[in-house]
Design an enzyme around this catalytic site. Structure first.
Site, PDB file in Angstrom:
ATOM      1  N   ASP A 101      42.803  37.013  39.822  1.00 45.96           N
ATOM      2  CA  ASP A 101      42.302  35.854  39.132  1.00 45.96           C
ATOM      3  C   ASP A 101      43.215  35.005  38.449  1.00 45.96           C
ATOM      4  OD1 ASP A 101      39.533  36.602  39.327  1.00 45.96           O
ATOM      5  OD2 ASP A 101      39.562  38.036  37.450  1.00 45.96           O
ATOM      6  N   ASP A 168      34.083  37.588  43.029  1.00 45.54           N
ATOM      7  CA  ASP A 168      34.621  36.525  42.230  1.00 45.54           C
ATOM      8  C   ASP A 168      35.764  35.983  42.785  1.00 45.54           C
ATOM      9  OD1 ASP A 168      33.818  39.033  41.444  1.00 45.54           O
ATOM     10  OD2 ASP A 168      34.309  38.748  39.235  1.00 45.54           O
TER      11      ASP A 168
END
Ligand code: GLY
Length: 396
Positions: A101, A168
């Protein structure tokens, strides 16, 4: 009022979006004074819980500040966003706390700061650019060449994550594309494309739904199984996962021009839009048992992400020839329907609650931020409003 025409036959009346933008912008300015250079995550009792700099959400608050700053040039917002970026850069030393991320974290802080400094004619921001390039290298370093995927998390909770990839991560790929273009090195793009192709093959089902996690054998690269992750079940359709896929594939298409990503984004978009309840905001998973469904919380963050992704698709399809124009109009109408509902039924403009969008769900099965505001819901809501007002440039 900015008028945007994606289809010569349609006229957009955007007074409501203009009004919503003003209210959101005013709230961001007020929040900047109380939140300052910190990392809000989700709300509890009306206030944002602040987290550590290495949290995956740490880019969204500076990203929100930059969205507002880009329109109003408010120097107070710039100072807070820059302070967030400096603190965030320190996490680059904490290698074991970072993961896939870093794209979310550094695209909306360092890359945004650098892009805005470039746009203002200052030739960019050398420090922010360097931070984002280091983050891109950390992300590229997570690539498993045997399985052709970017590994998700480190081994937390004594669980072996060496073979895990998650949906994601598509939203982290723009950091690789940006870095490759900055330093004129195609390796970053190669990794982004290989990962996206694995996701296309292993995560996206024929009906356009996606799983959250897919497990590979990290040694041989053999695809093994999908896992529930934040979704209801391994074969269900976590709403935010679908919105990450929709927007993520749209960005893959933006950076590569490859039709397979455009088709994937549209397939996921159709799945998402066709299964929305009447107010256009999904329950936290699309495949919840019928009997429980109406008692379950919504996820307004998934709606906001999908709306901004649909507006990105609108932009890309409008620029393309032929059949894309009809799809562009459908994406635009669908996005407007969602954002309108968020403005009318989910937005919180007052100061009694710090978040902008109510009724978002972070991680239902673990009871984390259920039916609260989430900073990423707020970010994508405001990003979508900026697009509706005619903004085309992305931080991604
Ligand atoms: N990236 C984690 C989430 O969407 O909750």
């Amino acid at each position: 009022m900015t008028e945007q025409k994606v289809n010569p036959g349609l006229e957009w009346d955007l007074g409501w979006a203009e009004e919503a933008w003003s209210r959101a912008e005013a709230k961001i300015v007020r929040n900047a004074r109380t939140i300052g250079a910190a990392y809000p995550n989700g709300t509890k009792d009306g206030h944002y819980v602040r987290g550590p700099e290495h949290d995956w959400v740490a880019g969204f608050w500076p990203g929100l500040l930059w969205l507002a700053y880009r329109e109003n040039g408010n120097e107070e917002l710039r100072r807070v966003a820059e302070a967030c970026e400096r603190q965030l850069a320190e996490t680059l030393q904490t290698y074991d706390l970072l993961h896939h991320d870093v794209g979310f974290m550094f695209s909306l802080s360092s890359v945004a700061q650098h892009r805005l400094a470039e746009a203002s004619g200052r030739g960019g921001d050398a420090d922010a650019k360097r931070h984002a390039l280091i983050a891109a290298n950390l992300l590229a370093g997570r690539y498993n060449p045997q399985g052709e995927f970017i590994r998700a998390w480190p081994n937390w909770d004594e669980e072996d994550h060496a073979g895990w990839a998650i949906i994601d991560c598509l939203m982290n790929l723009p950091l690789l594309h940006w870095a490759g273009r900055e330093i004129k090195d195609p390796r970053y793009k190669h990794i982004a494309i290989r990962h996206a192709d694995s996701v296309l093959r292993d995560f996206v089902r024929p009906d356009g739904s996606v799983c959250h996690i897919f497990r590979y054998d990290p040694e041989t690269g053999t695809p093994i199984e999908s896992l529930a992750g934040q979704g209801y079940a391994a074969d269900s359709a976590w709403a935010r996962g679908a919105s990450w896929a929709l927007y993520g594939f749209a960005l893959c298409y933006r950076y590569t021009g490859e039709m397979r990503y455009r088709e994937a984004a549209l397939r996921v978009a159709r799945f998402f839009i066709e299964r929305l309840p009447e107010d256009a905001v999904p329950y936290w998973d699309f495949f919840l048992p019928e009997a429980d469904r109406e008692l379950m919380p919504r996820d307004s963050s998934a709606a906001a992400i999908a709306a901004s992704g649909l507006l990105e698709l609108t932009e890309l399809l409008t620029a393309s020839e032929g059949a894309g124009v009809e799809d562009a109009a459908w994406c635009r109408i669908s996005a407007e329907r969602i954002v309108r509902s968020l403005c009318d039924r989910y937005a919180e403009w007052g100061d009694e609650h710090e978040g902008l969008l109510r009724h978002a769900t972070g991680y239902y099965s673990r009871g984390v931020y259920v039916d609260e505001s989430l900073i990423y819901g707020d970010y994508f809501f405001v990003e979508a409003l900026a697009k509706l007002r005619g903004r085309k440039e992305l931080f991604w």
